[in-house]
Design a protein around this motif. Structure first.
Motif, PDB file in Angstrom:
ATOM      1  N   UNK A 199       0.806  -1.214   0.000  1.00 52.02           N
ATOM      2  CA  UNK A 199       0.000   0.000   0.000  1.00 52.02           C
ATOM      3  C   UNK A 199       0.837   1.260   0.000  1.00 52.02           C
ATOM      4  N   UNK A 200       0.152   2.387  -0.244  1.00 50.15           N
ATOM      5  CA  UNK A 200       0.874   3.659  -0.291  1.00 50.15           C
ATOM      6  C   UNK A 200       0.939   4.296   1.093  1.00 50.15           C
ATOM      7  N   UNK A 201       1.696   5.387   1.172  1.00 47.40           N
ATOM      8  CA  UNK A 201       1.930   6.043   2.468  1.00 47.40           C
ATOM      9  C   UNK A 201       1.029   7.259   2.662  1.00 47.40           C
ATOM     10  N   UNK A 228       4.239   3.927  -6.889  1.00 43.69           N
ATOM     11  CA  UNK A 228       3.293   3.055  -6.196  1.00 43.69           C
ATOM     12  C   UNK A 228       3.254   3.378  -4.705  1.00 43.69           C
ATOM     13  N   UNK A 229       4.424   3.622  -4.110  1.00 45.00           N
ATOM     14  CA  UNK A 229       4.498   3.903  -2.672  1.00 45.00           C
ATOM     15  C   UNK A 229       3.803   5.205  -2.317  1.00 45.00           C
ATOM     16  N   UNK A 230       3.869   6.187  -3.194  1.00 46.77           N
ATOM     17  CA  UNK A 230       3.324   7.507  -2.879  1.00 46.77           C
ATOM     18  C   UNK A 230       1.910   7.710  -3.405  1.00 46.77           C
ATOM     19  N   UNK A 231       1.347   6.702  -4.049  1.00 49.91           N
ATOM     20  CA  UNK A 231      -0.033   6.809  -4.479  1.00 49.91           C
ATOM     21  C   UNK A 231      -0.241   7.642  -5.725  1.00 49.91           C
ATOM     22  N   UNK A 232       0.806   7.796  -6.534  1.00 47.68           N
ATOM     23  CA  UNK A 232       0.661   8.538  -7.783  1.00 47.68           C
ATOM     24  C   UNK A 232       0.313   9.998  -7.558  1.00 47.68           C
ATOM     25  N   UNK A 233      -0.656  10.478  -8.303  1.00 48.86           N
ATOM     26  CA  UNK A 233      -1.023  11.898  -8.258  1.00 48.86           C
ATOM     27  C   UNK A 233      -1.617  12.314  -6.922  1.00 48.86           C
ATOM     28  N   UNK A 234      -2.062  11.347  -6.131  1.00 48.53           N
ATOM     29  CA  UNK A 234      -2.698  11.685  -4.865  1.00 48.53           C
ATOM     30  C   UNK A 234      -1.696  11.919  -3.733  1.00 48.53           C
ATOM     31  N   UNK A 235      -0.437  11.550  -3.939  1.00 44.32           N
ATOM     32  CA  UNK A 235       0.546  11.666  -2.872  1.00 44.32           C
ATOM     33  C   UNK A 235       1.265  13.010  -2.868  1.00 44.32           C
ATOM     34  N   UNK A 236       2.066  13.231  -1.803  1.00 46.92           N
ATOM     35  CA  UNK A 236       2.887  14.438  -1.677  1.00 46.92           C
ATOM     36  C   UNK A 236       4.313  14.041  -2.018  1.00 46.92           C
ATOM     37  N   UNK A 237       4.641  14.049  -3.301  1.00 48.13           N
ATOM     38  CA  UNK A 237       5.940  13.578  -3.774  1.00 48.13           C
ATOM     39  C   UNK A 237       6.718  14.717  -4.419  1.00 48.13           C
ATOM     40  N   UNK A 238       7.979  14.889  -3.972  1.00 46.86           N
ATOM     41  CA  UNK A 238       8.921  15.813  -4.592  1.00 46.86           C
ATOM     42  C   UNK A 238      10.039  14.984  -5.211  1.00 46.86           C
ATOM     43  N   UNK A 239      10.347  15.243  -6.474  1.00 47.77           N
ATOM     44  CA  UNK A 239      11.331  14.451  -7.210  1.00 47.77           C
ATOM     45  C   UNK A 239      12.500  15.338  -7.617  1.00 47.77           C
ATOM     46  N   UNK A 240      13.715  14.848  -7.369  1.00 52.33           N
ATOM     47  CA  UNK A 240      14.925  15.522  -7.823  1.00 52.33           C
ATOM     48  C   UNK A 240      15.842  14.477  -8.474  1.00 52.33           C
TER      49      UNK A 240
END
Length: 272
Positions: A199-201, A228-240
Motif C-alpha cells: 500500500x501507499x503512504x 506506487x508507494x506515494x499513491x501517484x497523483x494523490x501523494x505528496x511527492x517531490x522528485x529531484x
C-alpha cells in the motif's frame, strides 16, 4: 567533525549499534538508514548538514553491518531490520520527546525506510529516499537464477564521480567487499514484493533523490516503486533527478545542490 556517540541496543538478532550526532535544542529528529554492505559512519557529512539545519541525527548499523552483530551482510528478514530501525527511533524520541521525525533511507536503506513508512508511517513527519531499492530491481532474480552467486563486489567507481569517494569506500574496513549472500538476496526479493503489495503512504511527504547514471539501482525501476508507494497523483511527492550522478547522490560532485534540495524540502514539511 561533529561530535558522535554510539549506543548499543538489543536488536532482533543481537547487539545493535546506533550512531548519534547530537545537537543542543534540536527542532527535529533525523534517522539515517544506510545501504547494503556499508555502515552508518559513512554518513557523517549528511549528519553534519542535518545538524546545522537543526536536527539531532541517529543512525543504526543494520544486522551484519558496521559495528552491529551478525554474519557480515546476512539479512534473513528485512522485517527484523525495520523493527531494529524502530528501536533506534524509540531511542531518538526518548532523548527528545515530541519532536518531528524525518527518515532518510539510501539504496537498501530506501527499501527498509519504505517498509518502515508502511508499518509506522503515522510516526513520521517526512520520508526521504535516495537511490531506493524499490519497484523493479532485476538483480535479485538474476542472481537467484544462478547455481552460485558470483564473487563480484560493488565497484567503487559506481558510487560517485568523485574519485575520493570510491577510494575511501575501497579502503574502509567496515565496508563489505565480498560477494552477496543468498539469504540476503532472497530477503531482497521477498521484501520488494512486500513493499509493492503493502500500500501507499498516504499524505506523508516524500522526497525522492536519484542520479540518472545510477548503474547499481537504475532510475526507471525505482520510479515504478516510488510512484506506487506515494499513491501517484494523490501523494505528496517531490522528485529531484541529478544529471550524470551515480548511486550515492549525497557523495556526488554536485552534493551541495543535493543538500540544498534536501534542506529546502525539510523547510517545507517540518514544523517550525
Amino acid at each position: 567533525m561533529a561530535e558522535t556517540r554510539e549506543h548499543t541496543l538489543t536488536g532482533t538478532r543481537g547487539a545493535l549499534c546506533v550512531h548519534e550526532w547530537p545537537r543542543d535544542e534540536p527542532r527535529y529528529l533525523a534517522l539515517l538508514v544506510h545501504g547494503y554492505g556499508e555502515h552508518a559512519g559513512r554518513y557523517a557529512q549528511v549528519a553534519g548538514v542535518l545538524g546545522a539545519h537543526g536536527a539531532a541525527v541517529f543512525a543504526p548499523d543494520h544486522v551484519g553491518h558496521g559495528r552491529s552483530a551478525g554474519e557480515r551482510v546476512v539479512v534473513e528478514d528485512f522485517e527484523d531490520v525495520v523493527s531494529d530501525v524502530h528501536a533506534a527511533a524509540d531511542l531518538a524520541r526518548a532523548a527528545h520527546p515530541g519532536l518531528p521525525l524525518v527518515m532518510i533511507g539510501h539504496s537498501m536503506g530506501g527499501l527498509i525506510a519504505a517498509r518502515y513508512a508502511q508499518r509506522y508511517g503515522s510516526e513520521l513527519t517526512a520520508l526521504v529516499l535516495s537511490g531506493p531499492v524499490i519497484g523493479e530491481w532485476e538483480l535479485p532474480g538474476r542472481l537467484l537464477s544462478l547455481p552460485e552467486i558470483p564473487d563480484t563486489p560493488i565497484s567503487p567507481a559506481a558510487l560517485s564521480r568523485d574519485p575520493e569517494v570510491g577510494a575511501a569506500y575501497a579502503a574502509d574496513p567496515l565496508v563489505w567487499h565480498g560477494p552477496m549472500k543468498r539469504p540476503t538476496v532472497e530477503a531482497f526479493a521477498r521484501t520488494l514484493r512486500t513493499v509493492d503489495e503493502g500500500g501507499d503512504v498516504g499524505a506523508l511527504p516524500v522526497l525522492w533523490l536519484h542520479g540518472d547514471d545510477d548503474r547499481l539501482v537504475p532510475l526507471p525501476g525505482s520510479r515504478t516503486g516510488v510512484e506506487r508507494l506515494t499513491g501517484g497523483a494523490d501523494g505528496d511527492l517531490t522528485v529531484r533527478i541529478y544529471p550524470g550522478a551515480r548511486h550515492e547522490v549525497f557523495a556526488e560532485t554536485d552534493r551541495d545542490e543535493v543538500f540544498a534540495d534536501l534542506t529546502a524540502f525539510l523547510d517545507r514539511v517540518v514544523p517550525h
